[in-house]
Every structure is written in C-alpha cells, then in structure tokens.
Design a protein around this motif. Sequence first.
Motif, PDB file in Angstrom:
ATOM      1  N   SER A 540       0.825  -1.471   0.009  1.00  0.00           N
ATOM      2  CA  SER A 540       0.203  -0.012  -0.152  1.00  0.00           C
ATOM      3  C   SER A 540       0.897   1.258  -0.054  1.00  0.00           C
ATOM      4  CB  SER A 540      -0.869  -0.094   1.300  1.00  0.00           C
ATOM      5  OG  SER A 540      -1.681  -1.116   1.422  1.00  0.00           O
ATOM      6  N   TYR A 625      -1.737  -3.264   3.219  1.00  0.00           N
ATOM      7  CA  TYR A 625      -3.161  -3.110   3.953  1.00  0.00           C
ATOM      8  C   TYR A 625      -3.962  -4.254   3.459  1.00  0.00           C
ATOM      9  CZ  TYR A 625      -7.488  -1.974   6.347  1.00  0.00           C
ATOM     10  OH  TYR A 625      -8.222  -2.074   7.208  1.00  0.00           O
ATOM     11  N   PHE A 667      -4.071  -4.651  11.772  1.00  0.00           N
ATOM     12  CA  PHE A 667      -4.607  -3.580  11.113  1.00  0.00           C
ATOM     13  C   PHE A 667      -6.163  -3.448  11.583  1.00  0.00           C
ATOM     14  CE2 PHE A 667      -1.692  -4.641   7.522  1.00  0.00           C
ATOM     15  CZ  PHE A 667      -1.173  -3.419   7.399  1.00  0.00           C
ATOM     16  N   THR A 670      -9.292   1.876   7.729  1.00  0.00           N
ATOM     17  CA  THR A 670      -8.726   2.327   6.775  1.00  0.00           C
ATOM     18  C   THR A 670      -9.837   3.131   6.152  1.00  0.00           C
ATOM     19  OG1 THR A 670      -7.340   2.392   4.676  1.00  0.00           O
ATOM     20  CG2 THR A 670      -9.096   0.510   5.096  1.00  0.00           C
ATOM     21  N   ILE A 679      -4.397   4.945   7.319  1.00  0.00           N
ATOM     22  CA  ILE A 679      -4.351   3.548   7.921  1.00  0.00           C
ATOM     23  C   ILE A 679      -4.297   3.572   9.154  1.00  0.00           C
ATOM     24  CG2 ILE A 679      -2.933   1.013   7.938  1.00  0.00           C
ATOM     25  CD1 ILE A 679      -2.507   1.831   4.547  1.00  0.00           C
TER      26      ILE A 679
END
Length: 727
Positions: A540, A625, A667, A670, A679
Amino acid sequence: MLKQTKHILTLSFCGLTASYAQVFFSNSRAFGALLMLVTFADVGVGLSGIGAVLLVQLTALLFNFNEQLIKDGAYTYNALMVGLALGGIYELNLSLALVLTSVSILTFFITLWFMNVLGAKALPYLSIPFLLGVWVILLGAGNFTALELHDKGVFSMSEWWPGLYSGTTEFIGTLPFHNAIFLYLRSLGAILFQYSDVAGIIISIGLILHSRISFVLSIFGFTIGYLFYHYMEGDFSQLIYSYIGFNFILTAIALGGFFVVPSRRSFAQLIFTIPLITLLISALHSLFSIFELPLYSLPFNIVVLLFLSAMYLRSKSSGLNLVTIQQFSPEKHHYSYTDNLERFRRDTYVHIALPIIGEWNVSQGYDGDITHRGEWKHALDFDVRDIDGSTYQMPGGKKEDFFCFDLPVIAPADGKVVKVEKGIHDNEVGNVNLEDNWGNAVVIKHGDHLYSKFSHLKKNTLKLEVGDTVKKGEVIAKCGSSGRSPEPHLHFQLQSTPYIGSKTLYHPISYFVSKKNGKNTFHAFEIPKEGETVCNMKTSKALTKAFSFIPGKKFNIESTENDKTETWEVLSSYTNETYIWCPTSGSTAWFKNNNNVFYFTAFKGNKNSSLYKFFLGAYKVPLGYYEEMALKDNMNIMSVVNPFIRFIHDFTAPFFHYIKARYSFRFTETDNEHDPYIIQFESQITESVFGLKRATSKFHIKLWDNKIALTFATKNKKHTITCVPIS
C-alpha cells in the motif's frame, strides 16, 4: 588546544578502564574500573599496570594508530598484564620503570603483529603478546641486578587491613568444600596477579554484575578442572603454584560464552576441553620448569586457538555456534542468537514469491493425494475459483471456461532460463497427455542449486529461450492445460537441479496472504496449504511512504509525553546496516525494509525515549493493507523485560527460558481498502513468566500523508508521538 587535550584525556581514561575489562572479555568500563581498584591491593602492582597502559597509549598516539582500538583497550590489555606481572615480581623503582617502558612497547608491537597475522584468519590473539613480553624479561632478568624482587610491605592492603583478609579466610574455612572455594577465589584473583580471597570475592561480584553467564561458566569450568585433578589424583601443587587454575576459568568463559554462543552444547563441550587444560598444565609445567618460567595463561591460549581453528573448518555448526558479531557479553550473544533464530529461522537466501497475479486457490499442496508423491511431493498446484468454489463458468466443457486458463504466470524471483519445453497442445477438458507429462514447461535458475519449474503452460505463450534473464514479477507465460493435465491449472515447484522432471525441493514462499472464511492471514516463509486462497502481498502506498526510512532522511518528532520536539536521522553503517539515530536521547534503533515488511532488529539507548516507544510500537509492520490482517513476532527479552527480572533469568538462560516476550500486530481501520490514504493499526507487547502473563504494553498507530502518530499509555495517561518527515 584545550579541546584536543580533553579529547586525549577522555580517550586515555576510557582505554585504561577498557584494558582491565578486556582481561575478562568485557567492554564494561565500570567493571574495568572495579578491576583496576582490585590491582591496588598491592600498590606496586596497581601502579605498574597503569604505567604500562599509559606508555602503550602514548606510543599508539604518537604513531597515529587507530584511536578506537586505543579506546577499546585492544592495544593495551596485554601490556597491562605485563605491568601487573612485573609489578608483582619486582620492586617498584627506577630500574623497573625503565624495563617496564621497554617491555610495554615491545608487547604493543607484538600485539600488532599477532593482530595482523591471526586477525587474517579470524582468530583472536588473546594473551600471547603478554606471555612473550613477560617471558623476555624473566629470561633476561638475571643479567640486570638493579631489578630487585618485590617485598610486600606497607604498600599492601593486607598489611593495612589484616583483619579483613584473615577474617575472610577464616570464614571461608568454615564452609563446605572450602579447599575448592579457596582455590577458585585465588585463581580468579590470580588473573590480575592478586592472590587473595578478598580479591577473588570482589572480582566474582563484579563478574556477576557484568555477566551472570560468565560467572556460571567460571564456576563450571573451574569445577571440571578441579574434579579432573581430584579424580586422576593429580598433583595439586601445580594448581596452587601461582593459582594457575585460572586457565580453567578463562577457557570456560571464552569457549562457553564469548567466542561461542552460550547454550547447553557450549557448556557440554567444556566437559571435554577443560581436561585438555589439565593435561597441558601437567606437561608444560615439567617443560617450563627447566627454564624457570611460569606457564601463566599459555594452556588457555593453546586450547582456545586450537578449538576455534577447528570450528572454522566445520561444514555445519553442529549445535555449537560461533559468535559472528562480538558484543562482549555472553547474555547479548545468547539472547541475540535465540531471538534471531526464532524470528528468521525460516528465512531463505533467495526470496521466492508466488508465481501468480491476484488470488488463486491451492488445489494440491505438498504431499498431495493426487500426484505430489515421493520425490515430487514438494510441489504446488494452483487454479482459480469463484465464490462457490467452482473452477469454471458454465457450461464448463471447454478449457476456455476455466477461470485460470490464459491467466498470466510470473517469475517468482530474478533468474536465468535454463530449460524450455514448448509447442505442446493444450488438452481438452478430461483428457491427459501422458507422453509429454509436464506439458509446456520452463525451468529458471535463481541461485546455486535453486531452480523453479512451471508446468502445463498454455501453448504459444512461453516466449522465453534458454539463456534469457527474467526479473521478479515479470510475466513469463500463461496458465494452460498441456501435458498430464485433465483441466487447466498451474504446477509450480522448486528443485535443486536444472531439468524438467527433477525431483522437488522443500522451499518456503517468502511473503504471501491467505484468505479463508473471509479472514486475511499474513505468512512469512511458509508453505501454502492445500485449500487456501493465496496471493502475493500487494503493498500500500500509504504504508510504503510512511515507512520509507532512507539513509540521509530526517524526521521531526513531537511528543506529548514531555512536550518536546526532537529530530531523528536515518543513517547506515559501513556494513550497510540501516538505523534511526536520535541525538537528543543518544538512542539507536536498527531496522530493515525488504519492500514487503518493515521491522526492527535491535535497540540501544534510553528506554524512556520516544525512539524506544516507536521501536516497540512499530516493531514489525507489513507494508500491504488487508482488512483485520494480523501477525506475531518474537522479541529479544533484553529489549523489553525489566533488568532485575532478566538478571535472575540470565543464570539459567543457556539451558532454558522461562521468560518470553511477544509482539502482536493487527490492522484496524482505513478510509479506503483498495487505495488507502489513512491506515490505522494496533500493536501489543506481552511479557510472560512461566507462561503467566506479567505485563502488556499497547500501542495505536495512525498513518496519513507520510506522517506516523503513535499513541501509548503510561500511568493511565495517553501520550502521542508524531513522526513527520523533513522535506
């Protein structure tokens, strides 16, 4: 002039304390200062030692030798031991000063010669220069009547505090195994030419504070030597004479934790190497007595050099791993090695990616039930499936109906084409071509004994010829159904020989993402499993830009914890190791970025600094991501665990670990999954003792516009560190 004088004085003092520390395989100047004080139990010995070091430092500076080696004590520790030895033998007077000046300079040049000769073979020069220097004087001393034998008197601490020395000896005499304890302590003191129990106790305390592993090794090595003498009914007068048993101690520390990574095996090999010391002491004692020369550390030098020379000739490590980066601490050697082994044990020299673009299904994995058997068991078959698990669109009777047919196949790494088979027709669905088993195929060489092979490729799509070079990610052909292929799919394998039909090789895929039941899982150097939907990790832009720490780049750091602004700079060492340097806190964090993952490898400095918080929070970050994707990693306990808790753990660390530290990452959010600008992720450090969670540190990181904001809590109060690149 004043600045230059201050520099030389600082250099000299650092080199002085480092010289003493070097004798015990340490670079701790605090430990060195303690050892220097111990030598002043006899003032003549102490002054002779310091005088020898200062003389060599002056010589090295006058001849413009390497200042770092002066500061580290590498040039001077042999001269130091010569000074200590002569100070213990001869009376401190002008005659000794003249002799000491000459022999110190001689020892320095002998050191340089051995540093050059043995260094070329990656071998240490140990205390060989000391032995040669002091033997020169002892052999020639009979011609110099001005040299007077040393008579301990008012300048000896034992004369100033006789109660301390006699009381200590009396107390030890009441302990079990007191004879062994006496011999151990006096042997320890004898390394610095101080033959008293008090000196041995002080040195042992300093050794414990410096390195618990070294202390355990000193006792272990001495005990082996002592028991060998006892069992063989040896002449203990050889050990009592000059307490030469210190050879057991030095050898144990050197081969158990300084040159060899401390482990069960490094301790076990001492059971075989220490008895060699006893044999050498007995044999050489008889020989050297003819010349009336003491052995000093000669047995230690012989055994260590022979052992290390032999280790360099091995084809494999055999469980005894030599230290590659000298950190002057058995603890650092052990924890660094075990941490790297845990983190990177599956890492490969050549990083092999998946040979596909987008998401494919592993239709047959390693040890598959259909064709991946025997010598061809380490192979992967790929196809493409829809949401219902079907490999084709209706009606499915033609090869063109299959989703994977005619899709591009890419090179998994840079390489050179060594074998090509093409011109074979693709089968109709349900048919196979057993005569041309592998169908259209290509073999690419990626390194010595490492090749990749692609089979069942579509006719007329393989344009490569033998000798062509390919780049990682380059399209080399398209998926087909040639050879033994009843329906379109891609067969992919790694092998050690360059032939179509070679047996397969077990080799992990470097980085990829699997998806199962809607869950994304990050994989590093693993084998894709049958039934998994996999893809190469797509990086990303927001992540790659934020973690683009290129040497020469600078960052402004703002912290709400101390309301201060500081600057970080990215630098690289002469070995191309990249690191972040914080001048404000004097801290350094080493890292790597392989275009798939950003990760830290080590930290040194202030653990209250912003850089340390960043080191913990962003310890390992994938640069692509994927929703809710998580990863875990091991952490070096020296980086995170409380020093007191680790102090206790160090005693048993070479045998087993009961303290662990783990890093986890996930994660969380986003603004756009396909092309994110913002992010967010969270990370956590978990410490455990005997499997019970002891402490947890949590971090939240937000990325946007090349900026990184790391939030953490201390004492129930949240703080944020913001990292902004300087244009």
